[in-house]
Design a protein around this motif. Structure first.
Motif, short mmCIF file in Angstrom:
data_model
loop_
_atom_site.label_atom_id
_atom_site.label_comp_id
_atom_site.label_asym_id
_atom_site.label_seq_id
_atom_site.Cartn_x
_atom_site.Cartn_y
_atom_site.Cartn_z
N ILE A 192 -42.10 17.67 -8.71
CA ILE A 192 -41.72 18.31 -9.97
C ILE A 192 -41.41 17.19 -10.95
O ILE A 192 -40.39 16.51 -10.84
CB ILE A 192 -40.50 19.22 -9.81
CG1 ILE A 192 -40.80 20.34 -8.80
CG2 ILE A 192 -40.10 19.84 -11.14
CD1 ILE A 192 -39.60 21.19 -8.43
N GLY A 193 -42.33 16.97 -11.88
CA GLY A 193 -42.18 15.83 -12.77
C GLY A 193 -42.26 14.55 -11.96
O GLY A 193 -43.21 14.33 -11.20
N ASP A 194 -41.27 13.68 -12.09
CA ASP A 194 -41.25 12.43 -11.32
C ASP A 194 -40.35 12.52 -10.09
O ASP A 194 -40.04 11.51 -9.46
CB ASP A 194 -40.79 11.26 -12.20
CG ASP A 194 -39.41 11.51 -12.83
OD1 ASP A 194 -38.84 12.58 -12.58
OD2 ASP A 194 -38.93 10.62 -13.55
N GLN A 195 -39.94 13.75 -9.73
CA GLN A 195 -39.09 13.95 -8.57
C GLN A 195 -39.88 14.56 -7.41
O GLN A 195 -40.77 15.39 -7.63
CB GLN A 195 -37.90 14.85 -8.90
CG GLN A 195 -36.94 14.26 -9.92
CD GLN A 195 -35.73 15.15 -10.14
OE1 GLN A 195 -35.73 16.32 -9.77
NE2 GLN A 195 -34.69 14.60 -10.75
N ASN A 196 -39.55 14.12 -6.21
CA ASN A 196 -40.19 14.64 -5.01
C ASN A 196 -39.14 15.26 -4.09
O ASN A 196 -38.07 14.69 -3.89
CB ASN A 196 -40.95 13.53 -4.27
CG ASN A 196 -42.21 13.12 -4.99
OD1 ASN A 196 -43.23 13.80 -4.91
ND2 ASN A 196 -42.16 12.00 -5.71
N HIS A 197 -39.49 16.42 -3.55
CA HIS A 197 -38.60 17.12 -2.63
C HIS A 197 -39.38 17.38 -1.35
O HIS A 197 -40.58 17.66 -1.38
CB HIS A 197 -38.13 18.44 -3.23
CG HIS A 197 -37.50 18.31 -4.58
ND1 HIS A 197 -36.14 18.19 -4.76
CD2 HIS A 197 -38.05 18.26 -5.83
CE1 HIS A 197 -35.87 18.08 -6.05
NE2 HIS A 197 -37.00 18.13 -6.72
N HIS A 198 -38.69 17.29 -0.23
CA HIS A 198 -39.35 17.44 1.07
C HIS A 198 -38.70 18.57 1.87
O HIS A 198 -37.48 18.66 1.95
CB HIS A 198 -39.28 16.13 1.86
CG HIS A 198 -39.87 14.96 1.13
ND1 HIS A 198 -41.23 14.73 1.06
CD2 HIS A 198 -39.29 13.96 0.42
CE1 HIS A 198 -41.46 13.64 0.35
NE2 HIS A 198 -40.29 13.16 -0.06
N TYR A 199 -39.56 19.39 2.46
CA TYR A 199 -39.10 20.52 3.26
C TYR A 199 -40.01 20.66 4.48
O TYR A 199 -41.12 20.13 4.50
CB TYR A 199 -39.16 21.83 2.46
CG TYR A 199 -38.38 21.82 1.17
CD1 TYR A 199 -37.03 22.17 1.15
CD2 TYR A 199 -38.99 21.47 -0.03
CE1 TYR A 199 -36.31 22.16 -0.04
CE2 TYR A 199 -38.27 21.46 -1.22
CZ TYR A 199 -36.93 21.80 -1.21
OH TYR A 199 -36.22 21.79 -2.38
N TYR A 200 -39.54 21.40 5.47
CA TYR A 200 -40.43 21.79 6.54
C TYR A 200 -41.44 22.79 5.99
O TYR A 200 -41.10 23.68 5.21
CB TYR A 200 -39.65 22.41 7.70
CG TYR A 200 -38.93 21.40 8.56
CD1 TYR A 200 -39.62 20.37 9.19
CD2 TYR A 200 -37.55 21.48 8.73
CE1 TYR A 200 -38.96 19.44 9.96
CE2 TYR A 200 -36.87 20.54 9.51
CZ TYR A 200 -37.59 19.52 10.12
OH TYR A 200 -36.93 18.60 10.89
N ALA A 201 -42.68 22.65 6.41
CA ALA A 201 -43.78 23.42 5.83
C ALA A 201 -43.57 24.94 5.83
O ALA A 201 -43.97 25.61 4.87
CB ALA A 201 -45.09 23.08 6.54
N PRO A 202 -42.96 25.56 6.86
CA PRO A 202 -42.84 27.02 6.85
C PRO A 202 -42.07 27.59 5.67
O PRO A 202 -42.22 28.77 5.35
CB PRO A 202 -42.11 27.31 8.17
CG PRO A 202 -42.49 26.19 9.06
CD PRO A 202 -42.55 24.99 8.16
N VAL A 203 -41.21 26.78 5.00
CA VAL A 203 -40.42 27.34 3.90
C VAL A 203 -41.32 27.81 2.76
O VAL A 203 -40.92 28.69 1.98
CB VAL A 203 -39.36 26.35 3.37
CG1 VAL A 203 -38.44 25.89 4.48
CG2 VAL A 203 -40.00 25.17 2.66
N TYR A 204 -42.51 27.25 2.64
CA TYR A 204 -43.43 27.67 1.58
C TYR A 204 -43.82 29.13 1.78
O TYR A 204 -43.70 29.96 0.87
CB TYR A 204 -44.67 26.78 1.57
CG TYR A 204 -45.67 27.12 0.50
CD1 TYR A 204 -45.55 26.60 -0.80
CD2 TYR A 204 -46.75 27.96 0.76
CE1 TYR A 204 -46.47 26.91 -1.79
CE2 TYR A 204 -47.68 28.27 -0.23
CZ TYR A 204 -47.53 27.75 -1.49
OH TYR A 204 -48.44 28.06 -2.47
N GLN A 205 -44.28 29.46 2.98
CA GLN A 205 -44.69 30.84 3.26
C GLN A 205 -43.50 31.77 3.28
O GLN A 205 -43.56 32.90 2.78
CB GLN A 205 -45.43 30.90 4.60
CG GLN A 205 -46.03 32.27 4.89
CD GLN A 205 -46.78 32.30 6.22
OE1 GLN A 205 -46.92 31.28 6.90
NE2 GLN A 205 -47.27 33.46 6.60
#
Length: 284
Positions: free
Chosen positions: A132-145
Protein backbone atom coordinates in the motif's frame (compact mmCIF):
# COMPACT_ATOMS: atom_id res chain seq x y z
CA UNK A 1 -6.59 -22.82 24.18
CA UNK A 2 -6.78 -20.12 26.87
CA UNK A 3 -10.16 -18.80 27.95
CA UNK A 4 -11.64 -16.33 25.49
CA UNK A 5 -14.22 -13.58 25.84
CA UNK A 6 -16.57 -11.70 23.53
CA UNK A 7 -17.92 -8.39 24.77
CA UNK A 8 -20.41 -5.76 23.67
CA UNK A 9 -21.01 -2.60 25.68
CA UNK A 10 -22.64 0.78 25.28
CA UNK A 11 -25.55 3.07 26.22
CA UNK A 12 -28.07 0.60 24.82
CA UNK A 13 -27.14 -1.89 27.54
CA UNK A 14 -27.60 0.40 30.56
CA UNK A 15 -31.01 -0.99 31.52
CA UNK A 16 -30.51 -4.53 30.24
CA UNK A 17 -29.38 -6.37 27.13
CA UNK A 18 -31.74 -6.00 24.12
CA UNK A 19 -32.06 -9.49 22.74
CA UNK A 20 -32.08 -8.43 19.03
CA UNK A 21 -28.77 -6.59 19.50
CA UNK A 22 -27.23 -9.48 21.41
CA UNK A 23 -28.36 -11.99 18.79
CA UNK A 24 -27.13 -9.80 15.90
CA UNK A 25 -23.71 -9.33 17.50
CA UNK A 26 -23.27 -12.99 18.41
CA UNK A 27 -24.51 -14.15 15.01
CA UNK A 28 -22.10 -11.86 13.15
CA UNK A 29 -19.25 -12.98 15.38
CA UNK A 30 -20.03 -16.66 14.80
CA UNK A 31 -20.21 -15.88 11.07
CA UNK A 32 -16.74 -14.31 11.17
CA UNK A 33 -15.16 -17.36 12.79
CA UNK A 34 -17.16 -19.61 10.45
CA UNK A 35 -15.31 -18.14 7.48
CA UNK A 36 -11.96 -19.13 8.99
CA UNK A 37 -13.27 -22.65 9.53
CA UNK A 38 -14.53 -22.89 5.94
CA UNK A 39 -11.17 -21.85 4.48
CA UNK A 40 -9.05 -24.03 6.78
CA UNK A 41 -11.17 -27.10 6.06
CA UNK A 42 -11.72 -26.27 2.37
CA UNK A 43 -15.47 -26.52 3.01
CA UNK A 44 -18.06 -24.69 0.90
CA UNK A 45 -20.66 -23.89 3.55
CA UNK A 46 -21.75 -24.60 7.09
CA UNK A 47 -24.26 -27.42 6.78
CA UNK A 48 -26.07 -28.94 9.75
CA UNK A 49 -23.46 -31.69 9.77
CA UNK A 50 -20.61 -29.15 9.74
CA UNK A 51 -22.29 -27.26 12.57
CA UNK A 52 -22.21 -30.41 14.65
CA UNK A 53 -18.43 -30.45 14.15
CA UNK A 54 -17.68 -26.78 14.67
CA UNK A 55 -19.24 -23.98 16.72
CA UNK A 56 -18.52 -21.39 19.38
CA UNK A 57 -19.54 -22.64 22.79
CA UNK A 58 -20.47 -20.07 25.45
CA UNK A 59 -19.29 -21.13 28.88
CA UNK A 60 -20.53 -18.14 30.89
CA UNK A 61 -22.47 -14.89 30.52
CA UNK A 62 -21.81 -11.81 32.69
CA UNK A 63 -24.34 -9.05 33.35
CA UNK A 64 -23.81 -5.30 32.87
CA UNK A 65 -22.27 -5.27 29.46
CA UNK A 66 -22.83 -8.48 27.53
CA UNK A 67 -19.68 -10.42 28.37
CA UNK A 68 -19.52 -13.95 27.04
CA UNK A 69 -16.76 -16.41 27.80
CA UNK A 70 -16.44 -18.85 24.93
CA UNK A 71 -14.35 -21.58 23.40
CA UNK A 72 -13.97 -22.87 19.86
CA UNK A 73 -15.46 -26.35 19.75
CA UNK A 74 -14.16 -28.84 17.18
CA UNK A 75 -15.75 -32.26 17.28
CA UNK A 76 -13.68 -34.95 15.57
CA UNK A 77 -12.35 -32.65 12.84
CA UNK A 78 -9.05 -33.32 11.09
CA UNK A 79 -7.70 -30.00 9.87
CA UNK A 80 -4.63 -29.18 7.84
CA UNK A 81 -2.98 -26.19 6.21
CA UNK A 82 0.25 -25.85 4.22
CA UNK A 83 1.43 -23.12 6.60
CA UNK A 84 1.32 -25.19 9.80
CA UNK A 85 1.73 -28.82 10.75
CA UNK A 86 -1.60 -28.99 12.58
CA UNK A 87 -4.64 -26.77 12.96
CA UNK A 88 -6.93 -26.57 15.96
CA UNK A 89 -8.84 -23.92 17.92
CA UNK A 90 -5.68 -21.85 18.53
CA UNK A 91 -4.84 -21.74 14.83
CA UNK A 92 -8.41 -20.90 13.85
CA UNK A 93 -8.37 -18.00 16.28
CA UNK A 94 -4.94 -16.79 15.12
CA UNK A 95 -6.16 -16.66 11.53
CA UNK A 96 -9.37 -14.92 12.62
CA UNK A 97 -7.34 -12.33 14.53
CA UNK A 98 -4.97 -11.78 11.59
CA UNK A 99 -7.90 -11.44 9.20
CA UNK A 100 -9.30 -8.63 11.35
CA UNK A 101 -5.94 -6.82 11.15
CA UNK A 102 -5.75 -7.48 7.40
CA UNK A 103 -9.23 -6.07 6.73
CA UNK A 104 -8.53 -2.98 8.84
CA UNK A 105 -5.42 -2.35 6.75
CA UNK A 106 -6.90 -2.83 3.29
CA UNK A 107 -10.24 -1.15 4.01
CA UNK A 108 -8.38 1.80 5.51
CA UNK A 109 -6.32 1.98 2.32
CA UNK A 110 -9.28 2.16 -0.05
CA UNK A 111 -10.91 4.77 2.16
CA UNK A 112 -7.85 6.91 1.39
CA UNK A 113 -8.13 6.17 -2.31
CA UNK A 114 -5.20 3.74 -2.33
CA UNK A 115 -5.37 0.39 -4.11
CA UNK A 116 -3.74 -2.56 -2.30
CA UNK A 117 -1.38 -4.57 -4.50
CA UNK A 118 -1.10 -8.25 -3.69
CA UNK A 119 1.71 -10.74 -4.18
CA UNK A 120 1.81 -14.29 -2.89
CA UNK A 121 5.35 -15.38 -2.04
CA UNK A 122 7.11 -18.24 -0.29
CA UNK A 123 4.63 -20.82 -1.51
CA UNK A 124 5.91 -23.36 1.01
CA UNK A 125 4.94 -21.04 3.86
CA UNK A 126 1.93 -19.41 2.21
CA UNK A 127 2.91 -15.76 2.70
CA UNK A 128 0.86 -12.85 1.36
CA UNK A 129 2.55 -9.50 0.72
CA UNK A 130 0.25 -6.46 0.60
CA UNK A 131 1.77 -3.27 -0.78
CA UNK A 132 0.00 0.00 0.00
CA UNK A 133 1.95 2.96 -1.28
CA UNK A 134 5.51 2.51 0.00
CA UNK A 135 4.43 0.26 2.88
CA UNK A 136 4.45 -3.52 2.87
CA UNK A 137 2.38 -5.77 5.10
CA UNK A 138 2.78 -9.52 5.47
CA UNK A 139 0.14 -12.09 6.37
CA UNK A 140 -0.44 -15.79 6.07
CA UNK A 141 -2.02 -16.40 2.68
CA UNK A 142 -5.41 -17.76 3.91
CA UNK A 143 -6.38 -14.36 5.37
CA UNK A 144 -6.99 -13.10 1.82
CA UNK A 145 -9.73 -15.65 1.14
CA UNK A 146 -11.07 -15.47 4.69
CA UNK A 147 -11.20 -11.67 4.42
CA UNK A 148 -13.20 -11.80 1.19
CA UNK A 149 -15.75 -14.09 2.80
CA UNK A 150 -15.89 -12.40 6.23
CA UNK A 151 -16.04 -8.73 5.18
CA UNK A 152 -19.89 -8.58 5.12
CA UNK A 153 -20.03 -9.96 8.68
CA UNK A 154 -17.49 -7.40 9.87
CA UNK A 155 -19.53 -4.64 8.22
CA UNK A 156 -22.67 -5.87 9.98
CA UNK A 157 -20.85 -6.04 13.31
CA UNK A 158 -19.41 -2.54 12.95
CA UNK A 159 -22.87 -1.28 11.99
CA UNK A 160 -24.00 -1.96 15.58
CA UNK A 161 -21.65 0.80 16.80
CA UNK A 162 -23.35 4.16 17.40
CA UNK A 163 -23.66 7.05 19.93
CA UNK A 164 -26.88 5.64 21.40
CA UNK A 165 -26.13 2.00 20.67
CA UNK A 166 -22.81 0.25 21.29
CA UNK A 167 -19.39 1.80 21.89
CA UNK A 168 -17.40 -1.41 22.19
CA UNK A 169 -17.34 -4.78 20.48
CA UNK A 170 -14.30 -6.85 21.34
CA UNK A 171 -12.97 -10.38 21.47
CA UNK A 172 -9.80 -12.07 22.63
CA UNK A 173 -8.11 -13.83 25.53
CA UNK A 174 -9.85 -13.20 28.85
CA UNK A 175 -6.80 -11.85 30.70
CA UNK A 176 -5.04 -10.04 27.84
CA UNK A 177 -4.35 -6.31 28.22
CA UNK A 178 -5.49 -5.69 24.65
CA UNK A 179 -8.28 -7.38 22.68
CA UNK A 180 -7.39 -9.23 19.49
CA UNK A 181 -10.52 -7.82 17.83
CA UNK A 182 -11.70 -4.39 18.93
CA UNK A 183 -14.29 -1.99 17.54
CA UNK A 184 -14.59 1.28 19.44
CA UNK A 185 -16.96 4.26 19.34
CA UNK A 186 -15.38 5.67 16.17
CA UNK A 187 -15.22 2.42 14.22
CA UNK A 188 -18.71 2.21 12.72
CA UNK A 189 -17.31 2.86 9.23
CA UNK A 190 -14.07 0.93 9.73
CA UNK A 191 -14.89 -1.55 6.96
CA UNK A 192 -16.84 0.78 4.71
CA UNK A 193 -15.79 0.71 1.05
CA UNK A 194 -16.27 4.10 -0.70
CA UNK A 195 -18.15 3.95 -4.01
CA UNK A 196 -19.20 6.24 -6.85
CA UNK A 197 -21.96 5.93 -9.46
CA UNK A 198 -20.77 6.20 -13.04
CA UNK A 199 -22.81 8.57 -15.14
CA UNK A 200 -22.77 6.44 -18.31
CA UNK A 201 -25.81 4.16 -18.62
CA UNK A 202 -25.19 0.65 -19.93
CA UNK A 203 -27.31 -2.11 -21.46
CA UNK A 204 -26.92 -5.42 -19.65
CA UNK A 205 -28.18 -8.91 -20.47
CA UNK A 206 -28.98 -10.70 -17.23
CA UNK A 207 -31.39 -12.85 -15.25
CA UNK A 208 -33.42 -11.22 -12.47
CA UNK A 209 -33.87 -13.93 -9.83
CA UNK A 210 -35.00 -11.93 -6.79
CA UNK A 211 -37.05 -8.77 -6.25
CA UNK A 212 -38.47 -7.12 -3.13
CA UNK A 213 -41.44 -4.93 -4.01
CA UNK A 214 -41.31 -3.13 -0.66
CA UNK A 215 -37.67 -2.10 -1.01
CA UNK A 216 -37.67 -1.69 -4.82
CA UNK A 217 -34.50 -3.76 -4.88
CA UNK A 218 -33.40 -7.22 -5.92
CA UNK A 219 -30.64 -9.44 -7.25
CA UNK A 220 -29.63 -10.37 -10.74
CA UNK A 221 -27.13 -12.71 -12.38
CA UNK A 222 -24.90 -11.77 -15.29
CA UNK A 223 -24.15 -14.99 -17.17
CA UNK A 224 -22.94 -13.66 -20.54
CA UNK A 225 -19.28 -12.65 -20.57
CA UNK A 226 -17.88 -9.67 -22.46
CA UNK A 227 -20.29 -7.10 -20.99
CA UNK A 228 -19.38 -3.96 -19.00
CA UNK A 229 -20.26 -5.91 -15.82
CA UNK A 230 -18.31 -9.15 -15.21
CA UNK A 231 -20.11 -12.47 -14.86
CA UNK A 232 -21.53 -12.82 -11.35
CA UNK A 233 -24.44 -11.94 -9.08
CA UNK A 234 -25.24 -8.33 -8.13
CA UNK A 235 -27.65 -6.36 -5.98
CA UNK A 236 -29.71 -3.73 -7.74
CA UNK A 237 -32.17 -0.96 -6.94
CA UNK A 238 -34.66 0.64 -9.31
CA UNK A 239 -34.44 4.37 -9.90
CA UNK A 240 -37.36 6.76 -10.10
CA UNK A 241 -41.08 6.00 -10.14
CA UNK A 242 -41.17 2.77 -12.15
CA UNK A 243 -43.83 0.11 -12.43
CA UNK A 244 -42.56 -2.69 -10.21
CA UNK A 245 -44.80 -5.18 -12.04
CA UNK A 246 -42.23 -5.22 -14.86
CA UNK A 247 -39.59 -6.42 -12.41
CA UNK A 248 -41.83 -9.06 -10.90
CA UNK A 249 -42.61 -10.43 -14.37
CA UNK A 250 -38.94 -10.26 -15.33
CA UNK A 251 -38.22 -13.06 -12.83
CA UNK A 252 -40.28 -15.40 -15.03
CA UNK A 253 -37.94 -14.88 -17.96
CA UNK A 254 -34.60 -16.67 -18.44
CA UNK A 255 -32.98 -13.42 -19.61
CA UNK A 256 -33.85 -9.74 -19.83
CA UNK A 257 -32.06 -6.56 -20.86
CA UNK A 258 -31.80 -3.79 -18.31
CA UNK A 259 -30.50 -0.25 -18.60
CA UNK A 260 -28.55 0.73 -15.53
CA UNK A 261 -25.78 2.76 -13.92
CA UNK A 262 -22.88 1.02 -12.19
CA UNK A 263 -21.87 1.85 -8.63
CA UNK A 264 -18.16 1.01 -8.42
CA UNK A 265 -15.28 1.37 -6.01
CA UNK A 266 -11.70 0.29 -5.34
CA UNK A 267 -11.80 -3.26 -4.06
CA UNK A 268 -10.00 -3.94 -0.76
CA UNK A 269 -8.84 -7.12 -2.47
CA UNK A 270 -7.30 -5.43 -5.51
CA UNK A 271 -8.64 -3.77 -8.65
CA UNK A 272 -12.09 -2.30 -9.07
CA UNK A 273 -15.40 -3.95 -8.28
CA UNK A 274 -19.09 -3.34 -8.96
CA UNK A 275 -20.96 -2.86 -5.69
CA UNK A 276 -24.48 -2.32 -6.97
CA UNK A 277 -26.50 -1.58 -10.10
CA UNK A 278 -29.04 1.25 -10.32
CA UNK A 279 -31.66 0.26 -12.90
CA UNK A 280 -33.61 2.79 -14.97
CA UNK A 281 -35.64 0.29 -17.02
CA UNK A 282 -36.11 -3.39 -17.77
CA UNK A 283 -37.08 -4.92 -21.09
CA UNK A 284 -37.45 -8.34 -22.66
Amino acid sequence: MEEMQFKIDGPLLKTGVPIPIAVAALDSFQGIVDKTYLVTTNTQRITSREREKFFLRATEFKQGSLLTYFEIALQGVQLGLPLVSSVGPNNIWELTKDTFSFLKTVCGAVQQGKEPIYKFTNEADGILNVQIGDQNHHYYAPVYQIGQMALPQYQQLAGLIGPKKLNEISAGPKYAEKSDIYLGPNDRDLFKVPTTIRREAIDLQCEVFDFNKYKNAGKLAVKVAGQPVPVGEYNFTIMGNQDIVDYIYSMLKPQVVIICFMEVGISPFGGEEVHKLHVTSVGS
